[in-house]
Motif scaffolding. Structure first.
Motif, PDB file in Angstrom:
ATOM      1  N   MET A   1       1.066   2.561   3.817  1.00  0.00           N
ATOM      2  CA  MET A   1       0.335   3.602   3.101  1.00  0.00           C
ATOM      3  C   MET A   1       0.506   4.940   3.817  1.00  0.00           C
ATOM      4  N   GLY A   2       0.897   5.980   3.043  1.00  0.00           N
ATOM      5  CA  GLY A   2       1.175   7.256   3.675  1.00  0.00           C
ATOM      6  C   GLY A   2      -0.064   8.051   4.025  1.00  0.00           C
ATOM      7  N   GLN A   3      -1.170   7.848   3.286  1.00  0.00           N
ATOM      8  CA  GLN A   3      -2.379   8.632   3.534  1.00  0.00           C
ATOM      9  C   GLN A   3      -3.348   7.936   4.482  1.00  0.00           C
ATOM     10  N   ARG A   4      -3.573   6.625   4.240  1.00  0.00           N
ATOM     11  CA  ARG A   4      -4.568   5.912   5.038  1.00  0.00           C
ATOM     12  C   ARG A   4      -3.958   5.045   6.133  1.00  0.00           C
ATOM     13  N   GLY A   5      -2.646   4.885   6.112  1.00  0.00           N
ATOM     14  CA  GLY A   5      -2.020   4.057   7.135  1.00  0.00           C
ATOM     15  C   GLY A   5      -1.972   4.765   8.479  1.00  0.00           C
ATOM     16  N   GLU A  11       5.567   4.549  11.039  1.00  0.00           N
ATOM     17  CA  GLU A  11       6.824   4.558  11.786  1.00  0.00           C
ATOM     18  C   GLU A  11       7.571   3.240  11.629  1.00  0.00           C
ATOM     19  N   ALA A  12       6.819   2.133  11.566  1.00  0.00           N
ATOM     20  CA  ALA A  12       7.445   0.810  11.499  1.00  0.00           C
ATOM     21  C   ALA A  12       7.818   0.399  10.083  1.00  0.00           C
ATOM     22  N   ALA A  13       7.235   1.055   9.083  1.00  0.00           N
ATOM     23  CA  ALA A  13       7.422   0.616   7.693  1.00  0.00           C
ATOM     24  C   ALA A  13       8.807   0.972   7.176  1.00  0.00           C
ATOM     25  N   ALA A  14       9.338   0.105   6.328  1.00  0.00           N
ATOM     26  CA  ALA A  14      10.592   0.392   5.621  1.00  0.00           C
ATOM     27  C   ALA A  14      10.334   1.234   4.378  1.00  0.00           C
ATOM     28  N   LEU A  15       9.110   1.196   3.856  1.00  0.00           N
ATOM     29  CA  LEU A  15       8.745   1.947   2.656  1.00  0.00           C
ATOM     30  C   LEU A  15       7.347   2.518   2.859  1.00  0.00           C
ATOM     31  N   VAL A  16       7.227   3.841   2.659  1.00  0.00           N
ATOM     32  CA  VAL A  16       5.941   4.513   2.816  1.00  0.00           C
ATOM     33  C   VAL A  16       5.522   5.082   1.467  1.00  0.00           C
ATOM     34  N   LEU A  17       4.338   4.708   0.979  1.00  0.00           N
ATOM     35  CA  LEU A  17       3.788   5.222  -0.277  1.00  0.00           C
ATOM     36  C   LEU A  17       2.966   6.459   0.038  1.00  0.00           C
ATOM     37  N   LEU A  18       3.460   7.627  -0.320  1.00  0.00           N
ATOM     38  CA  LEU A  18       2.823   8.875   0.077  1.00  0.00           C
ATOM     39  C   LEU A  18       1.449   9.041  -0.535  1.00  0.00           C
ATOM     40  N   ASP A  19       1.256   8.526  -1.777  1.00  0.00           N
ATOM     41  CA  ASP A  19      -0.058   8.678  -2.408  1.00  0.00           C
ATOM     42  C   ASP A  19      -0.833   7.357  -2.439  1.00  0.00           C
ATOM     43  N   ASP A  20      -0.388   6.369  -1.673  1.00  0.00           N
ATOM     44  CA  ASP A  20      -1.070   5.076  -1.543  1.00  0.00           C
ATOM     45  C   ASP A  20      -1.221   4.340  -2.874  1.00  0.00           C
ATOM     46  N   SER A  21      -0.320   4.583  -3.812  1.00  0.00           N
ATOM     47  CA  SER A  21      -0.405   3.932  -5.122  1.00  0.00           C
ATOM     48  C   SER A  21       0.764   2.960  -5.276  1.00  0.00           C
TER      49      SER A  21
END
Length: 241
Positions: A1-5, A11-21
């Motif tokens: 999750m890009g906002q709450r993560g 840094e470790a994620a392969a995919l980051v959801l910028l709006d957590d959706s």
């Protein structure tokens, strides 16, 4: 999750959801499939549209005919071809049932042999039609400038026909979303033809002649034959897909 993560998780994620959706994942997959489809169309069109140009430039030289295509003809054609590749196919809407398809293979490519050979077959067929038409027109006594005008006008129309055939509108059902750039390209093709035929300085520069009624009839036959060939290729491609 890009906002709450956490920073570490991002840094470790392969995919980051910028709006957590999580819905964004579905939208991204759909967009990726649309882009891949359009790259396949553009690659197929690029191979198809250059086959007649190569054939009409090369065959008359090998057979010691009077040259059919001059450098100025090729420049004008490229002014129509480049927007088709970079604008028209980029704006193609998503195909119906896009998200109901199974995932494509990791090795899938717009430059796969099956896709490119369809384009080559489309273009070679049009090249043969134009070359045969030119030979017949000269045999029937049509002046050289008139015959060249028919073949060049047929080649310009083929740019539009190939764009239409390889776009989603070439096989879309009625009521499907339209590409707004297709009619604009059609207007550009019509404007280019009218310009080089109707404006005397441009006509002389291109080595063309104002078409006589017999030349217009021959152009209509060539255009109809081109449409028939491309429709046949489209149906064969749909059956093999």
């Amino acid at each position: 999750m890009g906002q709450r993560g956490t920073d570490v998780a991002r840094e470790a994620a392969a995919l980051v959801l910028l709006d957590d959706s999580f819905a964004r994942i579905v939208a991204a997959i759909a967009q990726g499939r649309r882009i891949f489809d359009n790259l396949c169309r553009a690659a197929r069109f690029t191979f198809a549209v250059h086959m007649p140009i190569v054939g009409l430039a090369l065959v008359p030289t090998l057979l010691h005919w009077v040259p059919l295509l001059l450098p100025v003809h090729i420049v004008l054609l490229e002014l129509l071809i480049d927007p088709a590749c970079s604008v028209v196919f980029e704006a193609e809407p998503a195909a119906a049932g896009l998200m109901r398809r199974p995932p494509r293979g990791a090795a899938a490519s717009p430059f796969a042999a099956a896709n490119l050979w369809r384009g080559v077959a489309q273009g070679v067929g049009l090249a043969l039609l134009l070359l045969a038409g030119h030979a017949l027109l000269l045999r029937w006594g049509l002046p050289e400038a008139q015959a060249r005008s028919v073949v060049f006008a047929g080649l310009v129309l083929d740019v539009w026909l190939l764009t239409w055939t390889n776009s989603s509108r070439g096989s879309a059902p009625a009521g499907a979303e339209r590409n707004p750039w297709l009619p604009r390209l059609a207007a550009a093709v019509a404007l280019a033809l009218v310009g080089v035929m109707a404006v005397p300085p441009l006509r002389r520069l291109m080595g063309l002649a104002w078409p006589e009624p017999s030349a217009l009839a021959a152009l209509a036959v060539l255009a109809a034959a081109g449409v028939a060939w491309l429709q046949l290729m489209r149906r064969m491609g749909a059956q093999s897909a």
